[in-house]
Design a protein around this motif. Structure first.
Motif, short mmCIF file in Angstrom:
data_model
loop_
_atom_site.label_atom_id
_atom_site.label_comp_id
_atom_site.label_asym_id
_atom_site.label_seq_id
_atom_site.Cartn_x
_atom_site.Cartn_y
_atom_site.Cartn_z
N PHE A 85 56.43 -4.46 25.04
CA PHE A 85 55.66 -3.63 25.97
C PHE A 85 54.37 -3.12 25.34
O PHE A 85 53.37 -2.95 26.03
CB PHE A 85 56.53 -2.47 26.47
N SER A 190 67.87 -9.65 35.53
CA SER A 190 67.49 -8.51 34.67
C SER A 190 66.37 -8.89 33.72
O SER A 190 65.43 -8.11 33.51
CB SER A 190 68.71 -8.03 33.88
N ASP A 193 63.13 -9.14 35.72
CA ASP A 193 62.68 -7.81 36.12
C ASP A 193 62.12 -7.01 34.95
O ASP A 193 61.09 -6.34 35.07
CB ASP A 193 63.84 -7.03 36.76
N TYR A 194 62.81 -7.08 33.81
CA TYR A 194 62.49 -6.19 32.70
C TYR A 194 61.34 -6.70 31.83
O TYR A 194 60.47 -5.94 31.43
CB TYR A 194 63.74 -5.99 31.84
N PHE A 195 61.32 -8.01 31.57
CA PHE A 195 60.34 -8.55 30.63
C PHE A 195 59.26 -9.44 31.28
O PHE A 195 58.11 -9.41 30.86
CB PHE A 195 61.04 -9.38 29.54
N ASP A 198 56.04 -8.26 34.84
CA ASP A 198 54.80 -7.54 34.49
C ASP A 198 53.92 -8.34 33.54
O ASP A 198 52.69 -8.36 33.68
CB ASP A 198 55.14 -6.19 33.86
#
Length: 239
Positions: A85, A190, A193-195, A198
């Motif tokens: 991130f 998951s 969605d998480y990695f 974005d």
């Protein structure tokens, strides 16, 4: 896959894997990705068996080689998921947002302004990091059959690690990857969605990659459909 690298590091640290860690490599990433003899050679240039700068057709100078080598190391370390991130946010804030501001102000045709953003040393590093990161965990953006194939291979690797941790009586790093209970569609949803979403939204804004984004959307819908049917496998059962 990025989770492999993250979970693999934890496993290697717990098992005290004997691979040599060069002192200048700051994360256990080197344990997974660099064979011991290569790692030792990287640390001690005197042990090199050849001089790449003297190979036929190579005109690179020693200082240029050192710069290139450091850039490659930096890119490899950028795939360390604990800093995922941080890298994505820096890319968005330092490159995408300034480029968008230029366009908003009607200055997107100002070649000098665009060039100053894209060619600053700091931003060139950020672009290379994002490039390697997107390549590293790109399987959700591949055509569906390739996405399924890689999801299966990665899941099996996680299952094998969990099996080994249990066999050795070690803490299980990723309990969700128990081969008897894991839902592969849920794990892929998951992960996307998480990695993935974005990061690839940011990279698409920069590089314009409609085909990859379409694959990502198709693959996400595929996993969601399996999950809605309460299926835990890679594919639906034959009709």
């Amino acid at each position: 896959d990025g989770l492999r690298r993250l979970s693999g590091n934890e496993y290697l640290l717990v098992t005290k894997h004997p691979h040599h860690i060069p002192s200048h490599l700051i994360t256990p990433l080197s344990l997974n990705d660099i064979p011991p003899r290569v790692a030792q050679t990287m640390e001690n240039e005197d042990s090199w068996d050849f001089d790449i700068c003297k190979l036929e057709g190579v005109t690179i100078k020693r200082n240029e080689y050192r710069t290139l080598r450091q850039a490659i190391i930096d890119m490899v370390l950028a795939t360390e998921m604990t800093k995922h991130f941080e890298h994505v946010n820096k890319f968005v804030n330092s490159i995408n947002k300034p480029l968008a501001a230029l366009e908003e102000n009607g200055a997107n045709g100002d070649a000098d302004s665009v060039k100053s953003i894209l060619t600053s040393p700091e931003n060139r590093i950020l672009i290379k990091r994002m490039l390697i990161k997107c390549a590293d965990i790109s399987n959700p953006c591949r055509p569906l059959e390739l996405c399924i194939e890689w999801a299966g291979r990665i899941s099996e690797e996680y299952f094998a690690q969990t099996d080994e941790e249990k066999r050795l009586g070690l803490p299980v790093v990723m309990p969700v990857f128990d081969r008897n209970t894991c839902s592969i569609p849920k794990s892929q949803i998951s992960f996307i969605d998480y990695f993935i979403t974005d990061m690839f939204d940011a990279w698409d804004e920069f590089a314009d990659l409609p085909n990859l984004m379409q694959h990502l959307d198709n693959n996400f819908k595929y996993w969601k459909k399996l999950d809605e049917k309460k299926l835990r496998s890679l594919r639906p059962p034959p009709e």
